[in-house]
Scaffold this motif. Structure first.
Motif, mmCIF file in Angstrom:
data_model
loop_
_atom_site.group_PDB
_atom_site.id
_atom_site.type_symbol
_atom_site.label_atom_id
_atom_site.label_comp_id
_atom_site.label_asym_id
_atom_site.label_seq_id
_atom_site.Cartn_x
_atom_site.Cartn_y
_atom_site.Cartn_z
ATOM 1 N N THR A 78 0.841 -1.207 0.000
ATOM 2 C CA THR A 78 0.000 0.000 0.000
ATOM 3 C C THR A 78 0.871 1.251 0.000
ATOM 4 O O THR A 78 0.672 2.165 -0.801
ATOM 5 C CB THR A 78 -0.918 -0.003 1.236
ATOM 6 O OG1 THR A 78 -1.730 -1.186 1.216
ATOM 7 C CG2 THR A 78 -1.814 1.225 1.250
ATOM 8 N N TRP A 115 -7.537 -4.869 0.847
ATOM 9 C CA TRP A 115 -8.417 -3.840 0.279
ATOM 10 C C TRP A 115 -7.674 -2.506 0.148
ATOM 11 O O TRP A 115 -7.778 -1.833 -0.886
ATOM 12 C CB TRP A 115 -9.651 -3.681 1.159
ATOM 13 C CG TRP A 115 -10.684 -2.767 0.570
ATOM 14 C CD1 TRP A 115 -10.967 -1.498 0.962
ATOM 15 C CD2 TRP A 115 -11.558 -3.066 -0.524
ATOM 16 N NE1 TRP A 115 -11.969 -0.973 0.176
ATOM 17 C CE2 TRP A 115 -12.352 -1.905 -0.734
ATOM 18 C CE3 TRP A 115 -11.747 -4.176 -1.328
ATOM 19 C CZ2 TRP A 115 -13.325 -1.844 -1.733
ATOM 20 C CZ3 TRP A 115 -12.719 -4.118 -2.324
ATOM 21 C CH2 TRP A 115 -13.495 -2.968 -2.528
ATOM 22 N N ARG A 116 -6.920 -2.131 1.179
ATOM 23 C CA ARG A 116 -6.138 -0.893 1.098
ATOM 24 C C ARG A 116 -5.119 -0.969 -0.035
ATOM 25 O O ARG A 116 -4.909 0.008 -0.762
ATOM 26 C CB ARG A 116 -5.432 -0.632 2.431
ATOM 27 C CG ARG A 116 -6.321 -0.048 3.508
ATOM 28 C CD ARG A 116 -5.513 0.392 4.720
ATOM 29 N NE ARG A 116 -5.048 -0.752 5.486
ATOM 30 C CZ ARG A 116 -5.718 -1.298 6.501
ATOM 31 N NH1 ARG A 116 -6.880 -0.812 6.864
ATOM 32 N NH2 ARG A 116 -5.222 -2.336 7.153
ATOM 33 N N THR A 143 -6.911 -0.658 -3.486
ATOM 34 C CA THR A 143 -7.337 0.707 -3.799
ATOM 35 C C THR A 143 -6.139 1.623 -4.048
ATOM 36 O O THR A 143 -6.217 2.534 -4.879
ATOM 37 C CB THR A 143 -8.222 1.272 -2.674
ATOM 38 O OG1 THR A 143 -7.518 1.197 -1.427
ATOM 39 C CG2 THR A 143 -9.521 0.492 -2.565
ATOM 40 N N ASP A 175 -4.944 0.889 -7.539
ATOM 41 C CA ASP A 175 -5.920 1.495 -8.448
ATOM 42 C C ASP A 175 -5.650 2.986 -8.608
ATOM 43 O O ASP A 175 -5.721 3.533 -9.721
ATOM 44 C CB ASP A 175 -7.341 1.289 -7.925
ATOM 45 C CG ASP A 175 -7.899 -0.090 -8.232
ATOM 46 O OD1 ASP A 175 -7.183 -0.892 -8.859
ATOM 47 O OD2 ASP A 175 -9.053 -0.368 -7.854
ATOM 48 N N ASP A 176 -5.341 3.651 -7.487
ATOM 49 C CA ASP A 176 -5.030 5.082 -7.558
ATOM 50 C C ASP A 176 -3.815 5.334 -8.445
ATOM 51 O O ASP A 176 -3.781 6.304 -9.212
ATOM 52 C CB ASP A 176 -4.762 5.626 -6.157
ATOM 53 C CG ASP A 176 -6.009 5.648 -5.282
ATOM 54 O OD1 ASP A 176 -7.124 5.554 -5.831
ATOM 55 O OD2 ASP A 176 -5.860 5.736 -4.051
ATOM 56 N N SER A 233 -8.290 -6.065 -10.495
ATOM 57 C CA SER A 233 -8.666 -4.653 -10.478
ATOM 58 C C SER A 233 -7.668 -3.898 -11.353
ATOM 59 O O SER A 233 -7.302 -4.382 -12.411
ATOM 60 C CB SER A 233 -8.688 -4.152 -9.023
ATOM 61 O OG SER A 233 -9.372 -2.929 -8.935
ATOM 62 N N GLU A 250 -14.436 5.819 -13.891
ATOM 63 C CA GLU A 250 -14.725 5.399 -12.518
ATOM 64 C C GLU A 250 -15.624 4.167 -12.471
ATOM 65 O O GLU A 250 -15.546 3.375 -11.525
ATOM 66 C CB GLU A 250 -15.360 6.561 -11.747
ATOM 67 C CG GLU A 250 -15.572 6.301 -10.271
ATOM 68 C CD GLU A 250 -14.270 6.103 -9.508
ATOM 69 O OE1 GLU A 250 -14.329 5.559 -8.388
ATOM 70 O OE2 GLU A 250 -13.202 6.485 -10.032
ATOM 71 N N ARG A 292 -13.696 0.931 -12.302
ATOM 72 C CA ARG A 292 -13.165 0.694 -10.962
ATOM 73 C C ARG A 292 -14.254 0.193 -10.013
ATOM 74 O O ARG A 292 -14.036 -0.757 -9.247
ATOM 75 C CB ARG A 292 -12.548 1.985 -10.435
ATOM 76 C CG ARG A 292 -12.052 1.903 -8.993
ATOM 77 C CD ARG A 292 -11.310 3.177 -8.632
ATOM 78 N NE ARG A 292 -10.843 3.187 -7.253
ATOM 79 C CZ ARG A 292 -9.763 3.821 -6.831
ATOM 80 N NH1 ARG A 292 -9.028 4.492 -7.698
ATOM 81 N NH2 ARG A 292 -9.411 3.803 -5.563
ATOM 82 N N LEU A 342 -14.056 -3.406 -8.184
ATOM 83 C CA LEU A 342 -13.966 -3.480 -6.728
ATOM 84 C C LEU A 342 -15.170 -4.189 -6.120
ATOM 85 O O LEU A 342 -15.043 -4.810 -5.050
ATOM 86 C CB LEU A 342 -13.809 -2.081 -6.137
ATOM 87 C CG LEU A 342 -12.448 -1.413 -6.386
ATOM 88 C CD1 LEU A 342 -12.415 -0.015 -5.771
ATOM 89 C CD2 LEU A 342 -11.303 -2.249 -5.840
ATOM 90 N N SER A 351 -14.340 -7.182 -3.692
ATOM 91 C CA SER A 351 -14.785 -7.195 -2.298
ATOM 92 C C SER A 351 -15.251 -8.589 -1.899
ATOM 93 O O SER A 351 -15.023 -9.024 -0.757
ATOM 94 C CB SER A 351 -15.903 -6.170 -2.089
ATOM 95 O OG SER A 351 -17.082 -6.551 -2.776
#
Length: 564
Positions: free
Chosen positions: A311, A360-361, A364, A367-368, A423, A509, A512, A516, A520
């Protein structure tokens, strides 16, 4: 020719051999084998004309090599014998080394020679994994092609080794790797690098029994050898008899559960045991992210250990991309290291008290990063793959406007084997380049593809040959040419129009959000066994049989070739 590949794991060399032989029109099957019984069963089921063993830890039983021509690709020069060739070569500071193709007989590594390659060893002690994935694998691939050609020649007869020639080296055990921190830095460095990436060298840091990896020379003030002098970027600086070594990675040794701990950044592995020491700048060889400006070209160099991106690392790289995108350059190059990227950091995830939350962190955060790359519409973005890429690590590269890959690089653009939907905007970038049908095939068949094969599918725009230094020079030449004369500016205008049209058709978006939503369920509900697959990967449990999907023909392209 009907060929059977016998492998202890479907590693990079095994994948390269499988792809290259199929590309040449041979009927190739792969079996992952664990013991003599499985080797015999695999040979009986395939009934091949030729057996090749590019990466096999087990001895081939007599009944197999007597019935089928069986060629062992040994990672040592002619005359070298034993299962730990590369370990000894690095520890003994051999000036040259090689790879030899040997016919299996009852004499371990003593059979007739089908071919050999010799290369000069780097002056700086190499990591064993680096040596294997570069000079050794390249030499092995050359030999495999030669062996198959000779196997088709009825007049060929392999050359017998000279009686009594060669050196027989035993299996390297931890006792052979052992060192004391009061020994010279150079000797400790060789021992650690000879065991990197597996199995590491057992020692003690801050009172904690660990296996250590990823060592780099450093400098520290006076103090007791073996004590930690500083920390930085997840690594610890350990005093030696005549200097210091940065240790980038460590794995706790848990006597109550041997083999269950995982390799992590050293600071994370040691946890609360790390003493209160100052933060210091790490040497260039350990620096994960660097930016430099070369005329109208911005160059973001990143190199994460084994290509895994935690992360924190994803967030730092995203910040570096934002910084580079804000500069008044025309071309932005994203250049990976020894491995371009393998996506999220499974080790850091597994070590977290709440692995699902950390996964999950991490997802994401990566993804960023991908969003920063896709949305960089002020410059032309070029991704440069000098090394392999896998899973989510492929997608940041595909988010660029141009993809340049070193010939021989492998891509594994799929997630399913890890129990994940995936993802990183893969549902946008992969179909955009390869089309929906190919994107579906790549992510469901889970096949590796070479850089040349990826070029045939539209995933790669250019191939460049040569070693890593020559590849970097070719990428810079290409980027400089793009930046000259306003060519990049015209391409950026086209890119902006295409991105706006894509956004009108379907906002980025939404890709994404949909990905996600699937992830999840994979992460928190574990619907496809992500937790178990992650643990099996990290602890090195044997994988199942290798897949055998169809391989599309792929052209061999010259030094810098545009495709499509």
């Amino acid at each position: 020719m009907k060929i059977l590949l016998l492998c202890s794991a479907f590693n990079g060399l095994s994948q390269r051999a499988w792809l290259a032989l199929r590309d040449r029109g041979h009927r190739v099957s792969v079996r992952i084998v664990r013991d003599s019984r499985e080797i015999a069963e695999a040979a009986a089921a395939a009934d091949p004309e030729l057996i090749l063993c590019p990466f096999l830890r087990q001895r081939v039983p007599d009944e197999v090599w007597r019935r089928h021509r069986t060629i062992i690709i040994h990672p040592g020069p002619e005359g070298d014998r034993g299962p730990s060739a590369l370990d000894w070569a690095i520890m003994d500071a051999e000036p040259t080394w090689g790879v030899t193709a040997l016919q299996a007989t009852g004499d371990l590594d003593g059979g007739p020679v089908w071919g050999t390659r010799v290369f000069r060893m780097p002056s700086d002690p190499p990591r064993k994994s680096t040596l294997y994935n570069t000079q050794v694998s390249d030499a092995a691939m050359s030999l495999i092609g030669e062996v198959v050609t000779k196997a088709g020649d009825p007049a060929f007869a392999p050359r017998r080794q000279s009686a009594g020639a060669g050196v027989e080296r035993p299996l390297v055990r931890q006792a052979d790797r052992a060192f004391s921190w009061d020994e010279p830095t150079a000797r400790i460095l060789r021992r650690i690098r000879a065991a990197d990436g597996r199995p590491g060298v057992h020692t003690e840091l801050a009172g904690v029994p660990v296996a250590v990896f990823d060592a780099h020379p450093g400098e520290a003030g006076p103090g007791e050898p073996g004590t930690i002098a500083a920390r930085g970027q997840g690594a610890v600086l350990v005093r030696t008899g005549d200097g210091a070594l940065w240790i980038g990675q460590a794995r706790r040794l848990a006597p109550e559960a041997p083999g269950t701990t995982v390799k992590l950044p050293a600071v994370l592995a040691l946890g609360e045991s790390v003493p209160e020491v100052p933060v210091a700048a790490v040497p260039p060889s350990l620096r994960e992210i660097r930016y430099r400006r070369l005329g109208r070209v911005g160059w973001v160099q990143f190199a994460f250990h084994n290509g895994a991106m935690s992360t924190r690392q994803c967030r730092r790289l995203a910040a570096a991309v934002r910084h580079a995108a804000a500069q008044d350059t025309s071309v932005l190059v994203l250049a990976g290291g020894e491995v371009f990227s393998n996506g999220i950091h499974l080790g850091v995830i597994d070590a977290h008290p709440n692995p699902a939350a950390e996964a999950w962190r991490n997802i994401t955060a990566i993804d960023d990063l991908c969003r920063e790359i896709i949305d960089c519409t002020g410059q032309l973005v070029v991704s440069a793959l000098a090394g392999d890429a896998g899973a989510g690590g492929v997608m940041p590269a595909l988010g660029a406007d141009e993809v340049i890959a070193r010939d021989g690089v492998l891509l594994n653009p799929h997630y399913r084997k890890m129990g994940l939907y995936g993802s990183e905007y893969w549902t946008y970038v992969l179909p955009r380049r390869a089309g929906q049908e190919q994107a579906h095939r790549l992510t469901t068949d889970c096949e590796p593809i070479t850089a040349a094969g990826a070029a045939g599918l539209g995933l790669v725009d250019h191939l460049a040959g040569g070693d890593r230094a020559e590849f970097a020079a070719a990428v810079l030449d290409h980027a400089t040419e793009l930046a000259a004369g306003g060519r990049a500016d015209a391409l950026v205008r086209r890119k902006q129009a295409a991105r706006e049209a894509d956004e009108q058709r379907r906002p980025l978006e939404t890709y994404r959000v949909r990905e996600l939503a699937e992830m999840s369920q994979d992460i928190f509900d574990d619907r496809h066994g992500f937790a178990g697959a992650r643990r099996a990967f990290l602890t090195g449990r044997a994988a199942g049989p290798a897949p055998e999907p169809p391989l599309l023909p792929s052209p061999r392209l010259p030094r810098m070739t545009s495709v499509g």
